[in-house]
Structures are given as structure tokens and as C-alpha cells.
Design a protein around this motif. Structure first.
Motif, short mmCIF file in Angstrom:
data_model
loop_
_atom_site.label_atom_id
_atom_site.label_comp_id
_atom_site.label_asym_id
_atom_site.label_seq_id
_atom_site.Cartn_x
_atom_site.Cartn_y
_atom_site.Cartn_z
N GLU A 17 -1.11 1.71 -11.42
CA GLU A 17 -1.31 0.25 -11.43
C GLU A 17 -2.19 -0.09 -12.63
O GLU A 17 -3.14 0.63 -12.93
N ALA A 76 8.66 6.35 1.84
CA ALA A 76 7.79 6.04 0.68
C ALA A 76 6.40 6.66 0.87
O ALA A 76 5.45 6.23 0.21
N HIS A 91 -0.43 6.29 -7.75
CA HIS A 91 0.39 6.63 -6.58
C HIS A 91 1.21 7.85 -6.92
O HIS A 91 1.79 7.92 -8.00
N ALA A 126 3.21 6.40 -10.01
CA ALA A 126 3.08 5.01 -10.48
C ALA A 126 1.60 4.76 -10.74
O ALA A 126 0.75 5.18 -9.95
N ARG A 143 -6.02 7.27 -0.54
CA ARG A 143 -5.45 6.48 0.55
C ARG A 143 -4.03 6.93 0.81
O ARG A 143 -3.21 6.96 -0.13
N ARG A 173 3.22 8.48 0.36
CA ARG A 173 2.62 8.86 -0.92
C ARG A 173 1.11 8.83 -0.79
O ARG A 173 0.57 8.30 0.18
N ARG A 214 -8.84 1.20 2.15
CA ARG A 214 -9.16 1.04 0.72
C ARG A 214 -10.62 1.36 0.39
O ARG A 214 -11.07 1.08 -0.72
N GLU A 267 7.73 -4.16 -11.45
CA GLU A 267 7.92 -4.67 -10.09
C GLU A 267 7.37 -6.09 -9.99
O GLU A 267 8.03 -7.00 -9.54
N SER A 278 3.93 11.10 -5.32
CA SER A 278 4.63 11.87 -4.31
C SER A 278 5.36 13.00 -5.03
O SER A 278 5.60 12.92 -6.24
N LYS A 296 6.68 12.21 -8.76
CA LYS A 296 6.99 10.82 -9.12
C LYS A 296 5.70 10.03 -8.96
O LYS A 296 5.01 10.15 -7.93
N ILE A 309 4.40 -1.30 -11.83
CA ILE A 309 5.62 -0.73 -12.41
C ILE A 309 6.20 0.24 -11.38
O ILE A 309 5.45 0.96 -10.72
N LYS A 310 7.52 0.26 -11.26
CA LYS A 310 8.14 1.14 -10.25
C LYS A 310 7.85 2.61 -10.55
O LYS A 310 7.87 3.03 -11.70
N TYR A 311 7.62 3.36 -9.46
CA TYR A 311 7.31 4.78 -9.63
C TYR A 311 8.46 5.50 -10.31
O TYR A 311 9.63 5.13 -10.17
P1 ADP Z 1 0.63 -2.06 -2.43
O1 ADP Z 1 1.12 -3.46 -2.30
O2 ADP Z 1 0.07 -1.48 -1.19
O3 ADP Z 1 -0.25 -1.82 -3.65
P2 ADP Z 1 3.20 -1.42 -3.55
O4 ADP Z 1 4.38 -1.55 -2.65
O5 ADP Z 1 2.95 -2.51 -4.54
O6 ADP Z 1 1.92 -1.15 -2.66
O7 ADP Z 1 3.32 -0.04 -4.31
C1 ADP Z 1 2.36 0.39 -5.20
C2 ADP Z 1 2.99 1.35 -6.17
O8 ADP Z 1 3.45 2.49 -5.46
C3 ADP Z 1 4.22 0.77 -6.90
O9 ADP Z 1 4.06 0.98 -8.28
C4 ADP Z 1 5.38 1.58 -6.33
O10 ADP Z 1 6.44 1.76 -7.27
C5 ADP Z 1 4.69 2.90 -6.02
N1 ADP Z 1 5.44 3.76 -5.07
C6 ADP Z 1 6.26 3.39 -4.06
N2 ADP Z 1 6.80 4.48 -3.47
C7 ADP Z 1 6.29 5.56 -4.12
C8 ADP Z 1 6.45 6.97 -4.01
N3 ADP Z 1 7.23 7.53 -3.07
N4 ADP Z 1 5.77 7.78 -4.86
C9 ADP Z 1 4.96 7.27 -5.79
N5 ADP Z 1 4.77 5.95 -5.95
C10 ADP Z 1 5.42 5.11 -5.14
#
Ligand code: ADP
Length: 455
Positions: free
Chosen positions: A143, A347, A264, A141, A339, A349, A334, A201, A266, A139, A216-218
Motif C-alpha cells: 500500500e 484471500a 500484504h 501488494a 495482521r 494473507r 490493526r 484497485e 501470500s 504474491k 494496487i492489486k496483488y
Molecule cells: P483492506 O481494505 O483491509 O486494506 P484490501 O481489500 O484493500 O484490504 O486489500 C489490501 C491489499 O491486499 C490489496 O492491495 C489487495 O490486492 C491485496 N491482497 C488481496 N488478496 C491478497 C493475497 N491473497 N495476497 C496478497 N495480497 C492480497
């Protein structure tokens, strides 16, 4: 999440007069949508089964030049057709255009109807299948960072790309006041994409004048890449409709930070649990995560081309800019290439920070999965995390400094050749080489300003 329109829904919407146009698109090597605008009636009568495009679409550069030196397609080969096969599970409305729907297509050989192996979507599907053989799914995501400019694309082009005034006058990282002023573009971006079935998101101001981020959500890896591609396209079209320009160049000015596309990821087991989590492991990491991450790190140079595909991409990797220079991992830090996020939570990842906003998400995700799979297969050991200011870390492996270095690493990569086949890697090594050749011929503003009088 797949598209939000079934084929029956599409037929109903056409009969009701709500949809009259269907965009059938492939994704090219640069990660762009390329294809045709169908009259909706012709699409549901016939083109939904297949349509065709010139096979140079997977061998051109950003300017649609007929690049020589590809084994798959050439003048000598006559530049024949590929089949564009609509993947009807991706059918969705395009709410920012009147009466329009969109479907992504897979690219098939005209004669055998087998998927073209160097097609970006095919490459990602291949690695998803390899991971599935291990009982796992990824899964992901991505950015999207980009800059929003005051003027339109046409005005900027006519100024010779000199009239580049970002929409804001100050660093707008997390700023609500400044981003309120940008809502004419960013609100429709969020809402139209959401209505197109893309789980947006948020958007936020980023750490530079006029810089934006879209999250965007993962999602499963193929959906993630589809979402990224459609969203990037939508951002350009919605900016255009508002008389503004956006740019996904990785670095548009040397004195401003660049734009990235952090990845991102996982890995999940067949019970739909995050297989990266093991509360008894260091930082809550399972062996699966340790091996996968060790693969990502070991092969970072091999696949950097897929995260940074142009000469310009390498200008972004500068100390103290939040773009990494070292391919080590760290815990919520960062300054490193990788990271660890969500320590001790479900969560958990890994975020890879190397990729620029100019990456093709299908290629980037596929190449990273291939490296992670190799880490799992070879049960690679993970070194301890780096800490502090990783830019200053001694003896840490570096992100390749130039496209030349990345091209060499790509060409030599046994891991990538095993994962994708020689023909595919040779194809992309040629794409990298072409970018280098084209740049080597160019006379740049920098050279003229530096040497015109003083050389
Ligand atoms: P940050 O604010 O630290 O950048 P976010 O909460 O905005 O972190 O999350 C960044 C991205 O990580 C989002 O697109 C979110 O959907 C994704 N994300 C959250 N959980 C997981 C996961 N288990 N695997 C992959 N991506 C994830």
C-alpha cells in the motif's frame, strides 16, 4: 503483470510518431528511478541492448553524495560504470508524459555482466529464486500512503520546507466529499497508472489531513515492487504537473500520524493455489503459513532496516497511531505488527504493518521473503495470536526504536547474511551507518528552538 508494450509495439508506436522518448531506469538504494531519457530511435537501434551509468548510483544517499566506506565502489576504485540492461518485459507507456515510454533496467557488472548483488532488483530476484526452489511463489501488494500539499515542490523548498499546508483541513479517512476536491491529482494518478499496465484497485482518503492511500492489486513479488516504484514516481510527477507537492516521508510532523507502506503477502503453490489456506487449520491457516509467518516474526528486527531506512522512519512507531510498536501477530487487529487478513477465505494473507512509506519495496519484499523462507526451512513454530490493544501488550517483542538499533540488528543477522551474502549486508549496513553519521552532524530546528535562548 509485466509491461504492456512489446518491443515490436514500441517500434510501431515510434514509426507512427506516437512515442519519441524512452526512459531507461534502474532502481537505486532509496527505491527511486534513475537513468536516461533516450531518443526513441536510438533506443530501438542500440540502447535496448544495454546502456551505462556511473556505479555511484548504488552507493549514494538521497542527496547524491559520494559516500565513503563502501567496498563495491569508491574514489579509490575510480567510480567506473555499471551496465544498465533493459528488462524489455517491463516496457510500458508513460501516459502522463507526452510521447514517452519507460523500461526498467537490471544492473550488471561492467566486466563480467553478472548482476550486481546489492542492486535492489537483483536482491529480490534472488529471493524469488530461492522460494521457487521450494516449489513456491510469493504474491504481494504494497500500500502507498502519502500526503498531498497545497503548494508545489518548488514553493515549499523555497520556503525552507515551512509552507507545508496539507490539501485538506480535516482527517479525510474514507471521505468522499474531501477526496472529490483532490481529484485533479488523484484521478489522473489512477487512470494513467492503469493505462501503464498497473492494476490500480483504488485510492482513498487516509486518517489525517491531506493523507492519501493508493492500492494496487496483488501480484508476483517482482511485479509488485515494479508497480510500487513506478506508481510512487508517477504520484510525484502528476502532483508536480498540477502545481502540488506530495511527500512520502514516514513522519513529516510529530503531531500528525505517519505514512506507512503495509505489505500484504501470500505464498502460492505450483498449481497457482494460495498455499496459506488450509480449512482444517486454526483460522484457516496451513502449516506453510504458520512457518512462514513465524519466520517473519522471529526475524522482524533483523530486517526492520529494510522497512524503515532513515532516522525519520522511526518517528512513526508511536502508540495509538495505527503504526505498530510490537512485532507480534493478531487476527484482523490493526494494533499489531502483523495482521492476519481474509481469515477463512481464499484471500488469506498476512499484512506486515511495520514498513513506512519511505521503504524501498525491492529490499523490503526481498528481506521479508528471506525471513519467511527461513521459517519454512526451519519449520518454525508460531506462537498464539495477540489480541486486544497490542500497544499495551507486556513482554511482546518491540519494533527497533531507532535506526541505530535496526542497523545493529541488520549487521548481526546470520539469517540475512546467509540469504544475501556478507558483501550485500555490509553494503546496506554502511548505508544505515551513513544516515546516522549525517544526522549526528546536523543541527536541527528542534535544537535551535529549544536551546537558542534558554540553554
Ligand atoms: P483492506 O481494505 O483491509 O486494506 P484490501 O481489500 O484493500 O484490504 O486489500 C489490501 C491489499 O491486499 C490489496 O492491495 C489487495 O490486492 C491485496 N491482497 C488481496 N488478496 C491478497 C493475497 N491473497 N495476497 C496478497 N495480497 C492480497
Amino acid at each position: 503483470m509485466p509491461g504492456t508494450l512489446s518491443f515490436e509495439d514500441l517500434k510501431t508506436a515510434i514509426a507512427a510518431g506516437n512515442i519519441d522518448t524512452v526512459l531507461a531506469c534502474i532502481v537505486d538504494m532509496q527505491g527511486r528511478l534513475m537513468g536516461k531519457r533516450f531518443h526513441a530511435q536510438h533506443f530501438i537501434d542500440s540502447a535496448y541492448q544495454e546502456t551505462h551509468c556511473c556505479n555511484y548510483l548504488l552507493a549514494t544517499d538521497l542527496e547524491m553524495y559520494t559516500v565513503e566506506g563502501y567496498a563495491a565502489t569508491s574514489w579509490a576504485g575510480g567510480y567506473g560504470d555499471y551496465v544498465m540492461k533493459p528488462d524489455l518485459s517491463t516496457l510500458r507507456p508513460v501516459p502522463w508524459l507526452a510521447g514517452t515510454a519507460l523500461v526498467l533496467c537490471d544492473v550488471l557488472d561492467h566486466h563480467t555482466h553478472a548482476e550486481v548483488p546489492h542492486a535492489p532488483r537483483a536482491m529480490l530476484k534472488q529471493q524469488i529464486a530461492r522460494l521457487a526452489e521450494l516449489g513456491l511463489t510469493a504474491k504481494m501488494a504494497t500500500e502507498l500512503e502519502f500526503f498531498l500539499f497545497e503548494k508545489s515542490f518548488d514553493e515549499i523548498r523555497k520556503s525552507g520546507f515551512r509552507d507545508l499546508e496539507p490539501i485538506s483541513g480535516y482527517n479525510e479517512d474514507y471521505h468522499i466529499l474531501q477526496t472529490t476536491k483532490e481529484e485533479a491529482v488523484m484521478r489522473p494518478v489512477r487512470n494513467h497508472l492503469f493505462a501503464a499496465g498497473i492494476p490500480i484497485e483504488n485510492t482513498k482518503g487516509e486518517a489525517e489531513t491531506g493523507q492519501e492511500e493508493l492500492n494496487i492489486k496483488y501480484a508476483p513479488a517482482l511485479d509488485c515492487a515494479d508497480f510500487h516504484t513506478i506508481s510512487k514516481h508517477a504520484v510525484k510527477e502528476i502532483a508536480w504537473a498540477n502545481g502540488r507537492a506530495v511527500s512520502f516521508l514516514a513522519k513529516w510532523r510529530s503531531d500528525k500520524v505517519g505514512s506507512s507502506s503495509h505489505i500484504h503477502q501470500s505464498i502460492w503453490n505450483d498449481r497457482d493455489e494460495n498455499a496459506f489456506c488450509d480449512p482444517s487449520g486454526d483460522y484457516g491457516m496451513s502449516d506453510t503459513m504458520r512457518h512462514y509467518l513465524a519466520g517473519l516474526i522471529k526475524y522482524a528486527a533483523d530486517y526492520t532496516y529494510f522497512l524503515a531506512p532513515y532516522i525519520n522512519s522511526y518517528k512513526r512507531f508511536q502508540k495509538g497511531t495505527f503504526a505498530p510498536t510490537k512485532t507480534v501477530w493478531s487476527v484482523d487487529n490493526r494494533t499489531a505488527g502483523f495482521r492476519l487478513c481474509g481469515e477463512g477465505t481464499k484471500a488469506l494473507r498476512i499484512e506486515c504493518r511495520i514498513g513506512g512509506s519511505d521503504l524501498n519495496p525491492y529490499l523490503a519484499l526481498a528481506a521479508q521473503m528471506a525471513a519467511g523462507i527461513k521459517g519454512l526451512q526451519d519449520k518454525l513454530d508460531l506462537a498464539p495470536p495477540a489480541s486486544g490493544d497490542v500497544y499495551e501488550a507486556k513482554r511482546a517483542a518491540e519494533v527497533p526504536h531507532t535506526l541505530r538499533d535496526a542497523r545493529d540488528a541488520l549487521r548481526k543477522s546470520k539469517m540475512l547474511r546467509e540469504a544475501f551474502g556478507d558483501a550485500v549486508i555490509d553494503h546496506y549496513a554502511r548505508a544505515a551507518e551513513w544516515e546516522i553519521e549525517a544526522f549526528d552532524r546536523a543541527v536541527t530546528d528542534y535544537e535551535v528552538a529549544r536551546g537558542f535562548e534558554r540553554a
